[in-house]
Write an enzyme that holds these catalytic residues in place. Sequence first.
Site, short mmCIF file in Angstrom:
data_model
loop_
_atom_site.label_atom_id
_atom_site.label_comp_id
_atom_site.label_asym_id
_atom_site.label_seq_id
_atom_site.Cartn_x
_atom_site.Cartn_y
_atom_site.Cartn_z
N ALA A 84 -7.08 8.95 -12.64
CA ALA A 84 -7.45 10.30 -13.04
C ALA A 84 -8.94 10.50 -12.83
O ALA A 84 -9.74 9.64 -13.21
CB ALA A 84 -7.06 10.55 -14.49
N PRO A 85 -9.36 11.61 -12.23
CA PRO A 85 -10.79 11.80 -11.92
C PRO A 85 -11.61 12.11 -13.16
O PRO A 85 -11.90 13.26 -13.49
CB PRO A 85 -10.77 12.99 -10.95
CG PRO A 85 -9.53 13.74 -11.30
CD PRO A 85 -8.53 12.71 -11.74
N CYS A 86 -12.05 11.06 -13.85
CA CYS A 86 -12.89 11.19 -15.03
C CYS A 86 -14.33 10.86 -14.66
O CYS A 86 -14.60 9.79 -14.12
CB CYS A 86 -12.41 10.26 -16.14
SG CYS A 86 -10.75 10.62 -16.71
N GLN A 87 -15.24 11.75 -14.96
CA GLN A 87 -16.65 11.54 -14.61
C GLN A 87 -17.32 10.63 -15.64
O GLN A 87 -16.94 10.61 -16.80
CB GLN A 87 -17.38 12.88 -14.56
CG GLN A 87 -16.84 13.81 -13.49
CD GLN A 87 -16.96 13.21 -12.11
OE1 GLN A 87 -17.98 12.61 -11.77
NE2 GLN A 87 -15.93 13.35 -11.31
N ASN A 127 -10.07 3.28 -13.36
CA ASN A 127 -10.91 4.38 -13.79
C ASN A 127 -12.32 3.90 -14.06
O ASN A 127 -12.62 2.71 -13.94
CB ASN A 127 -10.31 5.06 -15.03
CG ASN A 127 -10.46 6.57 -14.97
OD1 ASN A 127 -11.55 7.09 -14.96
ND2 ASN A 127 -9.33 7.28 -14.92
#
Length: 364
Positions: A84-87, A127
């Site tokens: 999941a694209p988590c910054q 991630n």
Amino acid sequence: MISPNINPIIRAVDLFCGVGGLTHGLAQAGINVKAGFDIDPVCRFPYEQNNNAEFIECNVNELQAEVVREHLSGGDISLLAGCAPCQPFSTYSRSGRSKKRMDDWQLAGAFGRLVEEVEPDLVAMENVPQLATHPIFDEFLSHLREYSVEWAIVDTANVAVPQSRKRLVLLASKLSSRALKMPSSTGPVRTVRDAIGGLNPIKAGGTDAVDPLHVAPRLSELNLERIRNSSPGGTWRDWPEELQADCHRKSSGATYPSVYGRMEWDKIGPTITTQSFGYGNGRFGHPEQDRAISLREAAILQTFPPRYKFVPPGEPVRFSVLGRLIGNAVPVRLAEIMGETLVRHVVNHAEESGHASNKISSAA
């Protein structure tokens, strides 16, 4: 009893698949990835051109469990994988985070929801390490109550990824309580020279005659002078004073000694970011040539194969787009190690249980 040389078919889907780093590594480990889901249409070409899998453009927040189950059917073992694209949490202050960034964190929650609704045999997630400090990670773990779960912060340099990159890796299984630990090391460290030392030389603003992705952006005359005065592993403090930027002369500039730096041939590279094609964005100067690393070199440092296709023939190579896709990708080698760990787990479970599925075959 299953032969150690034969694996049950592990069928997988890749959530937030991007250009296919996770899918490609899992496939190299012998896992049959059937589909990748992502909201970014630019990912379709590289994903489908390099992987025997279908790209499905969708918002994973809105993805329904039955669609995922359809692509997982037909195998012996099901795997739900994704990043999941988590910054990074440190990038934004609590007051300054935009709604989009907060939504990015919530995508891990969508992953957890799909785990609970689909009920795959295996789960794999990669991630940013900062995810472990966020409440959404506890929420994600709550969806894995029926699983044996192992997670750790992995230094990818220890698994032959030639860059400094720490990632959170989580593996989970319903099959067995046997530990799913990733290996702490897979052998010698790969250096920048090992990875990109054999590529053709190019100039700043130049493109390789054979590989359009082996292209480096132009440099201003000032930055050309700066890189000519830069040594591998050195900093801007080595430059003549007239080449230093105003921000370097301030005390705050001391915090960023690696900007405008060159890589070193016989060490690992820096973390490949979405801006790694920019000489001033970090230690992204080529060790020897007077330029920033090319997009192809960034992809190879992310352990994509040297001929991985990112752009349709005849289409322009856009640095901002390709830099983002490459920098955000799961390193292929890390994904391969994750896949190998899962395959060993499945084979060991089949051997211990004393029987195998009627569909046992080597994964395709």
